[in-house]
Scaffold this active site. Structure first.
Site, PDB file in Angstrom:
ATOM      1  N   PHE A 126       0.881  -1.160   0.000  1.00 41.82           N
ATOM      2  CA  PHE A 126       0.000   0.000   0.000  1.00 41.82           C
ATOM      3  C   PHE A 126       0.929   1.224   0.000  1.00 41.82           C
ATOM      4  CE2 PHE A 126      -2.868   3.186   1.554  1.00 41.82           C
ATOM      5  CZ  PHE A 126      -4.103   2.806   1.051  1.00 41.82           C
ATOM      6  N   ASP A 198       2.227  -4.612   8.660  1.00 37.98           N
ATOM      7  CA  ASP A 198       1.025  -3.803   8.470  1.00 37.98           C
ATOM      8  C   ASP A 198      -0.160  -4.761   8.446  1.00 37.98           C
ATOM      9  OD1 ASP A 198      -1.159  -2.424   7.375  1.00 37.98           O
ATOM     10  OD2 ASP A 198       0.158  -0.997   6.362  1.00 37.98           O
ATOM     11  N   TYR A 223     -10.783   1.100  10.794  1.00 33.80           N
ATOM     12  CA  TYR A 223     -12.013   1.453  10.065  1.00 33.80           C
ATOM     13  C   TYR A 223     -12.376   0.445   8.983  1.00 33.80           C
ATOM     14  CZ  TYR A 223      -8.433   3.694   7.084  1.00 33.80           C
ATOM     15  OH  TYR A 223      -7.326   3.957   6.335  1.00 33.80           O
ATOM     16  N   LYS A 224     -11.532  -0.570   8.784  1.00 36.24           N
ATOM     17  CA  LYS A 224     -11.833  -1.607   7.781  1.00 36.24           C
ATOM     18  C   LYS A 224     -12.621  -2.729   8.456  1.00 36.24           C
ATOM     19  CE  LYS A 224      -8.072  -0.001   4.900  1.00 36.24           C
ATOM     20  NZ  LYS A 224      -6.648  -0.062   4.584  1.00 36.24           N
ATOM     21  N   ARG A 372     -12.429  -5.368  -6.626  1.00 27.30           N
ATOM     22  CA  ARG A 372     -12.062  -5.938  -5.326  1.00 27.30           C
ATOM     23  C   ARG A 372     -13.315  -6.161  -4.479  1.00 27.30           C
ATOM     24  NH1 ARG A 372      -8.147  -2.962  -1.061  1.00 27.30           N
ATOM     25  NH2 ARG A 372      -9.952  -1.605  -1.051  1.00 27.30           N
TER      26      ARG A 372
HETATM   27  C1  LIG Z   1      -5.906   1.147   4.433  1.00 23.59           C
HETATM   28  C2  LIG Z   1      -4.438   1.001   4.557  1.00 23.59           C
HETATM   29  C3  LIG Z   1      -3.664   2.028   5.080  1.00 23.59           C
HETATM   30  C4  LIG Z   1      -4.311   3.328   5.440  1.00 23.59           C
HETATM   31  O1  LIG Z   1      -3.502   4.255   6.011  1.00 23.59           O
HETATM   32  P1  LIG Z   1      -4.139   5.579   6.659  1.00 23.59           P
HETATM   33  O2  LIG Z   1      -3.030   6.201   7.366  1.00 23.59           O
HETATM   34  O3  LIG Z   1      -5.278   5.142   7.530  1.00 23.59           O
HETATM   35  O4  LIG Z   1      -4.689   6.428   5.547  1.00 23.59           O
HETATM   36  C5  LIG Z   1      -2.300   1.798   5.241  1.00 23.59           C
HETATM   37  N1  LIG Z   1      -1.737   0.615   4.878  1.00 23.59           N
HETATM   38  C6  LIG Z   1      -2.478  -0.393   4.340  1.00 23.59           C
HETATM   39  C7  LIG Z   1      -1.842  -1.664   3.957  1.00 23.59           C
HETATM   40  C8  LIG Z   1      -3.847  -0.207   4.155  1.00 23.59           C
HETATM   41  O5  LIG Z   1      -4.573  -1.176   3.617  1.00 23.59           O
END
Ligand SMILES: *Cc1c(COP(=O)(O)O)cnc(C)c1O
Length: 413
Positions: A126, A198, A223-224, A372
């Protein structure tokens, strides 16, 4: 024998997690397969927010920092998330965002390996993770970045005695591919490197065993799959064995050993508290508390079993119902190598997803060509999987996605 809708109804009737769906607000006529981007609203969340606003803030005013436990919330909620990721009490804190927390733990890990100047991550990470690593190493001198995957080296090849830190997503945000956390952590440790995991697409999607894997650091959002609401605070994990030596650079007053001494110099608090920075965004903690009330009652092995059964079913039904319609499964077909989502390639993925959303099946799109679909075992049913694939087939075979109104890209895809 092809699977039928009535078989899916039977799976729902036999599903030990089925009743949890009632704990969520789900709009009529929507099949929600994007809980891996933004989880659904817990029934009690709005009331919890109202209570925090009207009672704790409105009536309690400043007293609520003590009387309503505001000051300790980051640690208290961290201890409630800990069982979901195989962490112990005092190893998790809830604060800031995933990106900020990654910066903090990554920088702390770098400082624990001062003689090593290589950082390793994955090309398909990400992007915010890569960007934050760039930001942190950019403040220092002489760091080299090695990216594994996508034509680059394997992890095995990238590791040597110069590697300080490895940052990896446990579950790939696009394909849902799952890293074997034990094996990877062991491999990195054998070379003397530290690992930051992560967990954004892992927490609440499958059981995670940070402690058993001897993980060093981890971050993740709430939030996921955790359903904490848009912008809810993230968490970070630091193994107890590192907490005395690890120092993070965002040395704000809430991470100080004695914030209300208002001393001139920074002195880190003991334990995980030193990874806090400053005043927490308290109103964003309220829906997360409501969600964690639900998570307390969830058996993670049952969750994983349902998740894999749903993603297996989805793949099977796409093969069965959508053959010849230009789709290609991009996620691992091997269930053990998969998180709780399935990505499907289509050359015109964006308009196809828009058309699907118009019909009430909400997934999302990741460039260049991935549709997705997230399968959140707490509120998605097996019949939803069936119905979603029927809609997908209809959108493709009728070619409604070719309508011009689906062509323009929205800001968020
Ligand atoms: C959703 C997600 C993020 C989100 O980062 P924010 O700081 O909340 O915007 C980071 N890393 C991964 C792998 C994600 O899926």
């Amino acid at each position: 024998m092809p699977t039928t809708r009535s078989e899916c109804e039977q799976y729902d009737a036999d599903d030990p997690l089925a009743s949890l769906r009632e704990e969520f607000v789900l709009p009529e006529g929507v099949i929600y397969l994007d809980g891996n981007s933004l989880g659904a609203l817990p029934q009690t969340a709005a009331g919890r927010v109202a209570d925090m606003v009207e009672t704790e803030w409105g009536q309690g005013l400043i007293r609520s920092w003590n009387d309503a436990g505001w000051f300790d919330k980051p640690g208290v909620l961290g201890d409630r998330i800990a069982p979901l990721i195989g962490a112990g009490t005092g190893e998790v804190v809830v604060c800031d965002s995933t990106s900020i927390n990654l910066f903090k733990v990554f920088a702390a890990a770098l400082a624990m390996r001062p003689d090593r100047k290589v950082v390793v991550s994955e090309a398909g990470s990400f992007p915010t993770d890569l960007y934050m690593m760039e930001g942190a190493t950019g403040l220092l001198d002489g760091y080299e970045r090695r990216l594994i995957g996508a034509g680059g080296p394997t992890l095995e090849d990238a590791l040597d005695e110069d590697v300080a830190v490895v940052v990896l997503s446990h579950v790939d945000y696009r394909t849902g591919r799952l890293h074997d956390m034990v094996t990877v952590t062991e491999l990195a440790h054998r070379h003397g490197a530290l690992v930051v995991w992560d967990l954004c697409h892992s927490v609440g999607a499958l059981p995670v065993h940070l402690g058993d894997c001897r993980a060093d650091f981890a971050v993740g959002c709430t939030y996921k799959y955790l359903n904490g609401g848009p912008g809810s605070p993230a968490f970070l994990y630091v193994a107890a064995r590192h907490q005395d030596v690890a120092r993070q650079p965002l040395s704000g007053w809430h991470g100080h050993a004695n914030p209300f001494a208002f001393a001139t110099d920074y002195r880190p608090a003991d334990g995980i508290t030193r990874f806090r920075c400053s005043t927490p965004q308290l109103l964003s903690y309220a829906p997360l508390e409501a969600s964690l009330d639900i998570w307390e009652r969830v058996d993670l092995d049952l969750l994983r079993a349902k998740s894999l059964r749903m993603t297996d079913l989805f793949i099977e039904l796409v093969d069965q119902e959508c053959a010849g319609l230009g789709l290609d499964i991009a996620s691992p077909r091997d269930a053990d190598a998969r998180g709780s989502q399935v990505a499907v390639r289509h050359a015109d993925g964006y308009p196809v997803m828009r058309a699907l959303i118009d019909r009430g099946v909400i997934g999302d799109f990741r460039a260049p060509d991935l549709l997705r679909f997230g399968f959140t075992p707490l509120y998605v049913r097996y019949v939803d999987v069936w119905d979603a694939v029927q809609e997908l087939r209809d959108v493709l075979s009728s070619e409604v996605w070719r309508d011009v109104r689906y062509a323009t890209r929205a800001q968020v895809t």
